[in-house]
Design an enzyme around this catalytic site. Structure first.
Site, PDB file in Angstrom:
ATOM      1  N   GLY A 181      -1.307  -4.409  -5.141  1.00  0.00           N
ATOM      2  CA  GLY A 181      -0.789  -4.146  -3.799  1.00  0.00           C
ATOM      3  C   GLY A 181      -1.197  -2.773  -3.340  1.00  0.00           C
ATOM      4  CG  ASP A 208       9.352   4.900   2.269  1.00  0.00           C
ATOM      5  OD1 ASP A 208       9.780   4.320   3.287  1.00  0.00           O
ATOM      6  OD2 ASP A 208       8.176   4.794   1.886  1.00  0.00           O
TER       7      ASP A 208
END
Ligand SMILES: *[C@@H]1O[C@H](CO)[C@@H](O)[C@H](O)[C@H]1NC(C)=O
Ligand SMILES: *[C@@H]1O[C@H](CO)[C@@H](O)[C@H](O)[C@H]1NC(C)=O
Ligand SMILES: *[C@@H]1O[C@H](CO)[C@@H](O)[C@H](O)[C@H]1NC(C)=O
Ligand SMILES: *[C@@H]1O[C@H](CO)[C@@H](O)[C@H](O)[C@H]1NC(C)=O
Ligand SMILES: *[C@@H]1O[C@H](CO)[C@@H](O)[C@H](O)[C@H]1NC(C)=O
Ligand SMILES: *[C@@H]1O[C@H](CO)[C@@H](O)[C@H](O)[C@H]1NC(C)=O
Ligand SMILES: *[C@@H]1O[C@H](CO)[C@@H](O)[C@H](O)[C@H]1NC(C)=O
Ligand SMILES: *[C@@H]1O[C@H](CO)[C@@H](O)[C@H](O)[C@H]1NC(C)=O
Ligand SMILES: *[C@@H]1O[C@H](CO)[C@@H](O)[C@H](O)[C@H]1NC(C)=O
Ligand SMILES: *[C@@H]1O[C@H](CO)[C@@H](O)[C@H](O)[C@H]1NC(C)=O
Ligand SMILES: *[C@@H]1O[C@H](CO)[C@@H](O)[C@H](O)[C@H]1NC(C)=O
Length: 707
Positions: free
Chosen positions: A473, A591
């Site tokens: 990813g 985040d």
């Protein structure tokens, strides 16, 4: 008895007036002195004039109906063709369902001619302030929202159509009492999909708004003294691009308008003072004026008193006072000479860019790198805001950079700088310096032996030279590969991209932080590697990838039954509690989002990606930053708007994550945009309507029904 009659009379009267007074029909035209009121009473349509004007020109317009004081006009039909007294105006629907404004001398200053064959059309003033022309079959042939004057109202789409090569334009009034077209206007450019809005002084740019970088829904702005949140939604289909505003509580009045001095203002009605309050403005400071800072300089909005600053690597042309003169390179750039790209974060990117189609970040960087005249590039992925054939946004600049800015909502861009001889030496020594840094770092002191450093050669062989087939990813700061050591130890290798915002500071953050953290709901760091410019982190491999790969996948989401989802929620909560309270430090992740929650083989969630995390001291409970990092939609409004963060920022993100896990919808799902600007407003509406259970992901219900 008399009282009862009066009551019945009022009822009859008010209900009949509601029915007829928002509609213009063939039989019921609008004449001078008459007004149509929208069904909910929000807006009025009628004729107005200004007594101060000596010639008493009459205009057809729409204004707020139920606020006191002077009328606030939001739309004018015949702004450049006023009806002059003593001629009296009539707005009527013709036999062919056209809408025509005429005066008693037979002039037609304004008309909507659609050449419909049938009669029976009506014009209706809707409660959002939109005048629509509707045929008996319900088809809307025209609406004032498609033809704004100087104002954008909530729910209106402020549009640029690249396919039809038209853009809506707001044109300011000539003066405070003069609705005729003034010199200032605001629009996007339909000839090139530049994705930016500009205010103009005649044909000269006056003030340029930030270039769109793919945020589909802004974090939301709390309007002070109300319980309302304002959302700005941006939709881009590639063929068209529009911005629309929605307010969570529709009793708050809000508008965006360009005033006769050229300022673009966001206003809301303040009930306490019975006046319009400004909550946003362009231009708000002198250096926001187009290109006023000069080349290679930017207006620094992060300062209390915004002023021009030179871009890193540049110095003022005239010493100290470089306002309007600009800056020049400290080290000249020559074709063929060594150069590199330095990242600038939080930028409102400069004007006059070239938009190159269909490029990845690496290709965009390569595009700029191989052309000597290219001075900078910026890249953004726009896919979150619409279904475009090409969601990439690669911008490149050649020559001077003008009209840049720096703000908390800015983006990263990369500027070409010459390698100075000193710098070049430093670069060559980087490996040594970095390693030296770690061994003297207080945080790792004495414990570095617990922390195996892996050689770059071992990583190359483990990942088969970073083969695409091993790509797991892409994170915010680079790519993640699967690696296999000695044929059996499977790990995940995070390779930080050299141009990523994650420089040494973030890398150090991540290494030091995770090395200290031990919790079953946090991902475990196994090692790290620094090799020249390469920075690599080695983690436990998580076979079930990340939460978003299940949650937002039409087929795989069925594998997340409610018990699994609940387990994931509890795990994330435990991980956050550990970060905030139970570890020796207070750590704010900054985040948290679905793609940063990894899942092990038992579907236990593991919080990952600590590149942006911050450590708080024992007595600290809030901090501010000029550099807002994170993901829009997950960011709390005070963080997105003002850069203020605390443990509550993570709690807000956790709340968003919770809504996503329950609903299976992305925070900014494009399919929701038609009705709700974001998942939060959607959830809030369902909650208020006592239908919260409708939020639950259908794939969970189906599972419940079949099992
Ligand atoms: C008033 O109208 C006349 C004739 O239309 C025009 O010549 C004159 O300039 C107007 N005066 C003002 C102040 O607008
Ligand atoms: C419009 O329709 C009315 C009757 O509905 C008719 O009397 C009139 O002549 C028509 N006008 C035009 C211009 O066709
Ligand atoms: C309506 O018809 C007139 C005359 O036939 C023509 O000039 C005009 O362009 C048409 N308007 C539209 C919107 O089709
Ligand atoms: C708008 O442009 C004109 C020149 O066309 C200039 O004289 C004027 O000062 C400008 N207005 C503002 C507010 O900058
Ligand atoms: C908010 O309300 C208080 C008192 O109710 C008032 O003093 C203040 O000016 C208001 N602020 C804004 C921005 O409307
Ligand atoms: C405002 O919201 C209320 C309640 O949700 C709704 O009944 C009303 O129609 C809305 N008004 C407008 C102008 O959208
Ligand atoms: C380099 O950039 C210039 C200016 O943008 C452009 O005109 C030229 O075609 C580019 N050359 C190449 C080889 O891409
Ligand atoms: C983008 O480029 C790829 C190959 O680089 C090509 O296959 C694809 O069709 C292009 N897409 C568009 C929309 O141009
Ligand atoms: C290093 O390890 C020792 C014992 O293993 C521990 O007491 C100490 O706190 C650690 N230092 C840091 C900075 O984590
Ligand atoms: C998670 O991974 C394990 C091991 O690869 C696998 O057996 C299991 O089916 C996966 N679970 C889901 C829900 O995909
Ligand atoms: C959106 O609105 C349309 C029409 O008002 C309705 O049919 C549809 O169900 C709504 N969608 C959602 C997700 O509420």
């Amino acid at each position: 008895m008399a009282m009862r009659y009066i009551a019945i009379f009022i009822l009859l009267f008010s209900s009949s007036s509601c029915k007829s007074h928002d509609q213009l029909t063939h039989a019921k035209p609008l004449t001078h002195g008459d007004v149509f009121i929208s069904n909910g009473g929000g807006f009025a349509l009628g004729f107005f004039s200004y007594p101060t004007s000596s010639n008493a020109s009459l205009y057809l317009g729409i204004w707020y109906n139920n606020i006191p004081g002077p009328r606030t006009i939001v739309w004018v039909a015949n702004r450049d063709n006023p009806i002059l007294a003593p001629s009296s105006p009539v707005l009527a629907i013709t036999n062919s369902s056209d809408l025509v404004l005429s005066d008693s001398q037979g002039h037609t200053p304004w008309a909507v001619k659609k050449n419909s064959t049938g009669a029976g059309g009506i014009a209706v003033l809707l409660d959002e302030g939109n005048l629509v022309l509707r045929l008996p079959n319900g088809k809307i042939t025209w609406q004032s929202f498609d033809h704004p004057t100087d104002t954008v109202l909530p729910k209106m789409r402020f549009l640029v159509s690249y396919k039809a090569k038209v853009a809506m334009r707001l044109v300011a009034w000539k003066g405070p009492d003069d609705p005729s077209s003034g010199d200032f206007s605001c629009s996007g450019d339909p000839s090139s999909p530049d994705l930016q809005f500009v205010t103009w002084n005649k044909t000269e740019p006056y003030c340029r708004l930030t270039v769109w970088s793919g945020k589909s829904v802004s974090g939301g702005t709390y309007l002070t003294n109300t319980s309302s949140v304002l959302y700005q939604t941006t939709v881009n289909s590639g063929d068209e691009f529009y911005v629309t505003y929605t307010i969570s509580d529709n009793s708050t009045l809000m508008r965006l308008m360009i005033d006769y001095t050229g300022k673009l203002k966001y206003l809301r009605w303040n009930r306490h003072t019975s006046s319009w309050a400004i909550f946003g403005e362009h231009l708000s400071v002198p250096c926001e004026l187009y290109a006023s800072c000069g080349p290679f300089s930017y207006c620094d909005f992060t300062q209390i008193t915004p002023a021009c600053q030179c871009v890193d690597g540049f110095e003022p042309d005239d010493g100290v006072n470089f306002f309007s003169k600009g800056c020049h390179r400290q080290e000249a750039l020559k074709c063929g000479k060594q150069s590199h790209f330095a990242p600038l974060s939080g930028m409102k990117v400069p004007d006059n860019f070239l938009h190159i189609r269909n490029r990845s970040l690496d290709e965009c960087a390569a595009e700029c790198s191989r052309n000597c005249s290219c001075t900078a590039y910026a890249y953004s992925d726009l896919s979150s805001a619409g279904a475009m054939a090409d969601p990439s946004r690669c911008l490149v600049w050649s020559g001077e950079l003008i009209d840049a800015g720096k703000s908390i909502s800015g983006e990263n861009m990369y500027i070409r700088l010459a390698d100075s001889p000193g710098k070049w030496r430093k670069k060559k020594n980087q490996k040594k310096l970095m390693l030296g840094y770690f061994s003297t770092s207080k945080e790792l002191e004495g414990n570095s032996t617990e922390f195996p450093s892996v050689t770059f050669e071992d990583i190359l062989s483990a990942t088969i030279f970073f083969a695409d087939s091993n790509l797991l990813g892409r994170g915010g700061f680079g790519k993640v590969y699967k690696g296999t050591f000695e044929g059996e130890n499977v790990v995940a290798v995070k390779r930080l991209s050299q141009n990523s915002g994650q420089g040494t500071v973030e890398f150090r953050n991540e290494v030091v932080l995770i090395a200290k953290l031990q919790h079953k709901n946090l991902v475990r760091l196994l090692g790290c590697c620094i090799h020249g410019d390469e920075k690599l982190l080695i983690y436990e491999y998580q076979p079930n990838k990340s939460l978003d790969s299940y949650l937002f996948d039409g087929a795989r989401k069925y594998e997340l039954d409610w018990l699994t989802r609940f387990k994931i929620i509890k795990g994330i909560a435990r991980g956050i509690l550990y970060l905030h309270q139970d570890s020796r430090l207070t750590i704010i992740h900054r985040d948290l989002k679905a793609s940063n929650i990894l899942l092990d083989k038992e579907m236990t969630p593991k919080i990952s990606d600590f590149g942006m995390a911050r450590i708080f001291g024992a007595n600290q409970n809030q901090a501010n930053t000029n550099r807002v990092v994170g993901t829009y939609g997950y960011m709390s409004p005070e963080y997105a708007m003002r850069g203020a963060f605390s443990v509550k920022s993570d709690t807000y993100s956790f709340g968003v994550l919770l809504l996503e896990i329950v609903s299976g919808l992305k925070i900014s799902s494009p399919q929701l945009i038609a009705n709700f600007s974001s998942l939060i407003t959607y959830a809030w509406r369902l909650w208020e309507d006592k239908k919260a259970t409708e939020l639950v992901d259908c794939s969970v219900c189906c599972k419940l029904l079949t099992s």
